[in-house]
Scaffold this motif. Structure first.
Motif, PDB file in Angstrom:
ATOM      1  N   GLN A  26     212.481 -10.110  17.399  1.00  0.00           N
ATOM      2  CA  GLN A  26     211.040 -10.027  17.845  1.00  0.00           C
ATOM      3  C   GLN A  26     210.500 -11.114  19.031  1.00  0.00           C
ATOM      4  N   SER A  27     210.440 -12.111  18.326  1.00  0.00           N
ATOM      5  CA  SER A  27     209.778 -13.237  18.655  1.00  0.00           C
ATOM      6  C   SER A  27     211.151 -13.781  19.813  1.00  0.00           C
ATOM      7  N   GLN A  28     212.431 -14.316  19.606  1.00  0.00           N
ATOM      8  CA  GLN A  28     213.499 -14.755  20.284  1.00  0.00           C
ATOM      9  C   GLN A  28     213.408 -14.366  21.258  1.00  0.00           C
ATOM     10  N   SER A  29     213.433 -12.230  21.292  1.00  0.00           N
ATOM     11  CA  SER A  29     213.344 -11.846  23.235  1.00  0.00           C
ATOM     12  C   SER A  29     212.290 -11.837  23.423  1.00  0.00           C
ATOM     13  N   ASP A  30     211.416 -11.820  23.203  1.00  0.00           N
ATOM     14  CA  ASP A  30     209.841 -11.696  24.043  1.00  0.00           C
ATOM     15  C   ASP A  30     210.080 -12.881  24.226  1.00  0.00           C
ATOM     16  N   CYS A  31     210.421 -14.114  23.552  1.00  0.00           N
ATOM     17  CA  CYS A  31     209.841 -15.346  24.834  1.00  0.00           C
ATOM     18  C   CYS A  31     211.294 -15.483  25.673  1.00  0.00           C
ATOM     19  N   VAL A  32     212.314 -15.147  25.662  1.00  0.00           N
ATOM     20  CA  VAL A  32     213.349 -14.822  27.122  1.00  0.00           C
ATOM     21  C   VAL A  32     212.955 -14.090  27.583  1.00  0.00           C
ATOM     22  N   ARG A  33     212.235 -12.693  27.600  1.00  0.00           N
ATOM     23  CA  ARG A  33     211.571 -12.170  28.469  1.00  0.00           C
ATOM     24  C   ARG A  33     210.030 -13.021  29.405  1.00  0.00           C
ATOM     25  N   ARG A  34     209.585 -13.626  29.099  1.00  0.00           N
ATOM     26  CA  ARG A  34     208.740 -14.492  29.605  1.00  0.00           C
ATOM     27  C   ARG A  34     209.539 -15.505  30.427  1.00  0.00           C
ATOM     28  N   LEU A  35     210.795 -16.150  29.807  1.00  0.00           N
ATOM     29  CA  LEU A  35     211.579 -17.214  30.711  1.00  0.00           C
ATOM     30  C   LEU A  35     212.066 -16.099  32.042  1.00  0.00           C
ATOM     31  N   HIS A  36     212.320 -15.123  31.779  1.00  0.00           N
ATOM     32  CA  HIS A  36     213.183 -14.406  32.820  1.00  0.00           C
ATOM     33  C   HIS A  36     212.075 -14.164  33.599  1.00  0.00           C
ATOM     34  N   GLN A  37     210.555 -13.823  33.808  1.00  0.00           N
ATOM     35  CA  GLN A  37     209.688 -13.424  34.344  1.00  0.00           C
ATOM     36  C   GLN A  37     209.585 -14.870  34.797  1.00  0.00           C
ATOM     37  N   ASP A  48     223.533  -8.872  26.020  1.00  0.00           N
ATOM     38  CA  ASP A  48     223.491  -9.625  25.743  1.00  0.00           C
ATOM     39  C   ASP A  48     225.572  -9.975  24.794  1.00  0.00           C
ATOM     40  N   LEU A  49     225.328 -10.819  24.924  1.00  0.00           N
ATOM     41  CA  LEU A  49     226.383 -11.519  25.111  1.00  0.00           C
ATOM     42  C   LEU A  49     226.637 -12.100  22.969  1.00  0.00           C
ATOM     43  N   ALA A  50     227.779 -11.739  22.309  1.00  0.00           N
ATOM     44  CA  ALA A  50     227.769 -11.627  20.842  1.00  0.00           C
ATOM     45  C   ALA A  50     227.136 -11.158  20.136  1.00  0.00           C
ATOM     46  N   CYS A  51     226.229 -10.058  20.831  1.00  0.00           N
ATOM     47  CA  CYS A  51     225.322  -8.999  20.593  1.00  0.00           C
ATOM     48  C   CYS A  51     225.077  -8.902  19.088  1.00  0.00           C
ATOM     49  N   GLY A  52     226.420  -8.738  17.549  1.00  0.00           N
ATOM     50  CA  GLY A  52     226.644  -8.672  16.633  1.00  0.00           C
ATOM     51  C   GLY A  52     225.795  -6.895  16.492  1.00  0.00           C
ATOM     52  N   THR A  53     225.130  -6.518  15.939  1.00  0.00           N
ATOM     53  CA  THR A  53     224.864  -5.418  15.449  1.00  0.00           C
ATOM     54  C   THR A  53     223.574  -5.378  16.040  1.00  0.00           C
ATOM     55  N   GLY A  54     223.219  -5.765  17.367  1.00  0.00           N
ATOM     56  CA  GLY A  54     222.188  -5.519  17.981  1.00  0.00           C
ATOM     57  C   GLY A  54     220.637  -5.293  18.084  1.00  0.00           C
ATOM     58  N   PRO A  55     220.385  -6.773  17.336  1.00  0.00           N
ATOM     59  CA  PRO A  55     219.054  -6.760  16.858  1.00  0.00           C
ATOM     60  C   PRO A  55     218.154  -7.076  18.250  1.00  0.00           C
ATOM     61  N   HIS A  56     218.600  -7.714  19.205  1.00  0.00           N
ATOM     62  CA  HIS A  56     218.013  -8.358  20.261  1.00  0.00           C
ATOM     63  C   HIS A  56     218.179  -7.299  21.034  1.00  0.00           C
ATOM     64  N   VAL A  57     218.983  -6.775  21.175  1.00  0.00           N
ATOM     65  CA  VAL A  57     219.553  -5.125  21.977  1.00  0.00           C
ATOM     66  C   VAL A  57     218.554  -4.675  22.065  1.00  0.00           C
ATOM     67  N   ARG A  58     217.806  -4.056  20.711  1.00  0.00           N
ATOM     68  CA  ARG A  58     216.629  -3.329  20.417  1.00  0.00           C
ATOM     69  C   ARG A  58     215.677  -3.561  21.054  1.00  0.00           C
ATOM     70  N   PHE A  59     214.963  -4.607  20.887  1.00  0.00           N
ATOM     71  CA  PHE A  59     213.813  -5.233  21.456  1.00  0.00           C
ATOM     72  C   PHE A  59     213.397  -4.748  23.054  1.00  0.00           C
ATOM     73  N   PHE A  60     214.767  -5.718  22.930  1.00  0.00           N
ATOM     74  CA  PHE A  60     215.324  -5.398  25.159  1.00  0.00           C
ATOM     75  C   PHE A  60     214.391  -4.061  25.565  1.00  0.00           C
ATOM     76  N   LEU A  61     215.184  -2.918  24.954  1.00  0.00           N
ATOM     77  CA  LEU A  61     215.320  -1.089  24.890  1.00  0.00           C
ATOM     78  C   LEU A  61     213.624  -1.167  24.791  1.00  0.00           C
ATOM     79  N   ASP A  62     213.421  -1.782  23.753  1.00  0.00           N
ATOM     80  CA  ASP A  62     211.688  -1.173  23.872  1.00  0.00           C
ATOM     81  C   ASP A  62     211.218  -1.703  24.470  1.00  0.00           C
ATOM     82  N   SER A  63     211.374  -2.801  25.102  1.00  0.00           N
ATOM     83  CA  SER A  63     210.240  -3.647  26.339  1.00  0.00           C
ATOM     84  C   SER A  63     210.848  -2.969  27.593  1.00  0.00           C
TER      85      SER A  63
END
Length: 249
Positions: A26-37, A48-63
């Protein structure tokens, strides 16, 4: 390595989330969202490249993002689909991928950009990302500088799962020359006082931040930040880990 351990290690998908249990997605995803803003076009299409099991994707979806992912490992993508049933996932190489519609934000977390394997493939990945972004879109990833790797340094954490005790250790290794480095991974599994151990080296591309910037700058305006997902600080020119925020020209 036993027959059982070979079978286990041949597919890390079942252990991936345990191996990454200490990561604050969540911290990583939130940071990148701030950078995107701050730097990006504020659009909501995310890949998300090399997304693995999708944990970052989950947080981006939820935001509120329209998020998707790609990876080379089909079992991991199947787990990602269970975690994020509303997302689109594709089995593609990040150095060769193509998209049907351009994205506003493309990410590559957990140093996975190094899985490009060679400078040639890394440049191809950068070209593909540039082609897949909308005008003003942002590419964000983290990287390690080969000239600052300490071969004796590693990180470790332990976790209990399904009646077994797991210890995961990982560390970078660079031989001192060329564009090849390795991620050394060790897994220990103890069940009923019996311990099994697996060791492997994942081949990675080795690059200095100066070399990486030179590859990026024909395509992007590049900002390099300290590897701190809680604070947005300029890279101090001395640390060997950094976050790259790259805006499409």
């Amino acid at each position: 390595m036993t027959q059982a351990s070979t079978a286990l290690y041949s597919d890390l998908s079942g252990y991936y989330d345990l191996m990454c249990a200490d990561i604050n997605y969540q911290s990583q995803s939130d940071c990148v969202r701030r950078l995107h803003q701050l730097f990006g076009n504020e659009g909501k299409r995310h890949l998300d490249l090399a997304c693995g099991t999708g944990p970052h994707v989950r947080f981006f979806l939820d935001s509120g993002f329209l998020s998707s992912g790609l990876d080379l490992n089909q079992p991991m993508l199947e787990l990602a689909k269970l975690r994020c049933p509303e997302a689109e996932f594709s089995l593609q190489n990040m150095c060769e991928f193509s998209v049907d519609q351009p994205y506003d934000l493309i990410t590559c977390f957990l140093y996975s950009i190094h899985y490009s394997g060679s400078l040639e493939n890394l440049e191809a990945c950068i070209e593909r990302v540039h082609a897949a972004l909308k005008p003003g879109g942002m590419f964000c990833f983290n990287a390690v500088a080969k000239n600052m790797i300490n071969n004796d340094s590693f990180v470790a954490h332990s976790v209990e799962h399904a009646g077994s005790h797991f210890t995961f250790k990982s560390g970078w290794f660079y031989g001192g020359d060329g564009d090849k480095q390795a991620l050394r991974l060790r897994i220990e599994k103890t069940t009923d006082k019996v311990t099994e151990e697996w060791n492997d080296n994942h081949p990675m591309v080795a690059v200095t931040f100066q070399e990486l910037s030179a590859l990026l700058e024909p395509y992007f305006d590049v900002t390099i930040l300290e590897h701190d997902y809680d604070k947005l600080l300029p890279w101090d020119l001395a640390s060997g880990n950094a976050i790259f925020a790259c805006v499409k020209r």
